[in-house]
Scaffold this active site. Structure first.
Site, short mmCIF file in Angstrom:
data_model
loop_
_atom_site.label_atom_id
_atom_site.label_comp_id
_atom_site.label_asym_id
_atom_site.label_seq_id
_atom_site.Cartn_x
_atom_site.Cartn_y
_atom_site.Cartn_z
N CYS B 82 0.83 -1.21 0.00
CA CYS B 82 0.00 0.00 0.00
C CYS B 82 0.87 1.27 0.00
CB CYS B 82 -1.00 -0.04 1.16
SG CYS B 82 -2.31 1.18 0.99
N HIS B 215 -3.85 -5.12 -0.27
CA HIS B 215 -3.45 -5.63 1.05
C HIS B 215 -3.49 -7.15 1.05
CE1 HIS B 215 -3.29 -1.84 3.30
NE2 HIS B 215 -4.15 -1.44 2.39
N GLU B 217 -2.52 -9.11 3.25
CA GLU B 217 -2.89 -9.60 4.59
C GLU B 217 -4.39 -9.60 4.82
OE1 GLU B 217 -1.74 -6.63 3.86
OE2 GLU B 217 -2.55 -5.11 5.23
#
Lengths: 252, 236
Positions: B82, B215, B217
């Protein structure tokens, strides 16, 4: 292209998921961690947890729930309920929330939205608006779990929240919440047309067609639902397949 | 020694990055750290970032982490996420500030009043799950060819693009939330694009460095696959 999101909502009190009708008459729906895992497996795009009692005793329970979910579920988690100060935002983010939803305190202290967005970024600040129709084409903002009228116009309020740094609006129709008669589409359309930031439609989804209509006619970027998923009527996957058949872009 | 250091410069919550790495690398020692020495000694470095890039740059410098990040980005497996992608470039329109300048190019904002093909308004931030189109050296159709004799399938290092895409379907969806995107000067660095509504670079790579706008994650199985590939990646 970007997919429209389906967000199961878990209203949590005393460590259990519950669901009411128009904000009252709560009914037990199960263990939040178990339910979160199930929705993740079904392809939920995000999960929203609302601490509907937000008493200090329950706070610790909520943190442990969020921590456990965040260890096992790798999709965005939004947590709201009882967020009163920037420190509450920080604590929830540290527990594993990706976004924090602010409702009553946004009205009593709009600066909180600005401060939290400045500190942690707009991407993690959701402003939740509970709105009730007051006249044709007019909706009023309510706070304190729908108990208190504010006199604020929902569309104007949403715009103000955007200008203060909200990254997203969670828009709940109090008239429709738990009624299973569909989202308030004119309300959804009015707010989403007025904003640059994404809007999540909430309150009233009872069928898969309601979810699709929230996107098609309400213009929502995401749809939030609780009852239709909690009691096993539909899976998230079924909802997505239904929406895809109607030409809506979803993550399958 | 720390196997994987997640660079912490006080901007937002790094817990989700740590949890996801733990899930794919349970044996590794993973440290969230703002200590330049830890970053310097780590085997791999993850460089996340949230919020506004000017704040990120300021905090990075305030903690004396710039040199350690520059060194890691040039010398060991490095994953930017990001704002951690955006900061690698020379300049950002957000606050009109310089970035770290590791990669040539700039960071620009999505235009106002974006519309999709049907004329619907596209919101900014670009938030949600979008398809990631991996750049693959060979044409699309050749991906379906039978495995070569004795080889492990198609040899994903070539036909399937960058090793970090290994096992991830073309056009898999990842979770994004951002209002700015990168424009690398050298388009050969681009490893994937997404459409909003025009294609923009959402993954870039050079040597030991890989960086993504989305992202991983928070991108469920596709995201975990990418993180697993990063943890197992040994760039030469």
């Amino acid at each position: 292209m970007l997919a429209k999101r389906i967000i199961p909502c878990l209203d949590v009190t005393a460590g259990r998921v519950v669901k009411g009708v128009s904000f009252v008459q709560l009914r037990d729906a199960g263990d939040p961690v178990e339910i979160a895992r199930r929705y993740d497996e079904q392809g939920a795009d995000e999960l929203t947890f609302l601490d509907i009692t937000a008493s200090s005793d329950d706070r610790g329970i909520l943190f442990r729930i969020i921590e456990q979910v965040a260890e096992q579920v790798f999709i965005p988690l939004t947590v709201g309920g009882g967020v009163r100060q920037v420190e509450d935002v920080r604590n929830l983010l540290n527990a594993g929330a990706d976004k924090v939803s602010i409702n009553t305190s946004a009205v009593t202290n709009p600066q909180l939205v600005a401060d939290a967005a400045a500190r942690y970024g707009s991407q993690c600040i959701v402003v939740a608006i509970d709105a009730k129709q007051s006249a044709p084409g007019k909706w009023e903002v309510f706070t304190h779990g729908g108990r208190k009228a504010t006199g604020l116009d929902a569309v104007a309020w949403a715009k103000k929240m955007q200008s203060l740094g909200a990254g997203e609006i969670l828009l709940t129709s109090m008239d429709r919440d738990g009624q299973k008669t569909g989202f308030d589409l004119p309300l959804t359309r009015a707010v989403t047309d007025a904003l640059e930031i994404p809007v999540i439609a909430s309150g009233g989804a009872g069928t898969l067609q309601h979810l699709a209509d929230g996107v098609k006619f309400g213009g929502a970027d995401a749809v939030l639902a609780a009852s239709i998923f909690h009691y096993g009527e539909y899976t998230v996957q079924q909802a997505k397949q239904f929406m895809a058949q109607q030409g809506i872009e979803v993550r399958l | 020694m720390t196997d994987i250091a997640i660079v912490d410069y006080g901007m937002g919550n790094l817990r989700s990055v740590q949890q996801a790495l733990r899930a794919v690398a349970p044996e590794a020692s993973i440290e969230v750290s703002g200590d330049p020495a830890v970053v310097a000694r780590a085997g791999r470095v993850v460089f996340p970032g949230q919020g506004a890039m000017p704040d990120c740059m300021r905090e990075l410098d305030a903690r004396g982490l710039r040199a350690a990040v520059l060194q890691a980005a040039r010398g060991k497996p490095f994953l930017g996420i990001c704002i951690g992608l955006q900061m690698l470039f020379e300049h950002s329109a957000e606050g009109n500030i310089p970035g770290l300048g590791i990669l040539e190019g700039s960071v620009v904002r999505f235009a106002a009043d974006l519309r999709d093909g049907q004329g619907n308004k596209l919101k900014v931030p670009h938030m949600g799950w979008n398809q990631v189109r991996q750049i693959r050296p060979r044409p699309e159709g050749e991906d379906t060819l039978a495995p070569s004799p004795g080889g492990e399938g198609l040899g994903w290092g070539s036909a399937h693009g960058h090793p970090l895409w290994h096992g991830i379907a073309q056009d898999a969806r990842f979770y994004f939330v951002h209002s700015y995107y990168v424009q690398p000067q050298d388009t050969a660095l681009v490893q994937a694009t997404s459409d909003y509504p025009q294609p923009f670079a959402c993954a870039v790579a050079r040597d030991n460095l890989f960086a993504v706008q989305f992202h991983p994650e928070k991108s469920q199985s596709a995201g975990l696959a990418l993180l697993r590939n990063f943890v197992n990646w040994n760039p030469v």
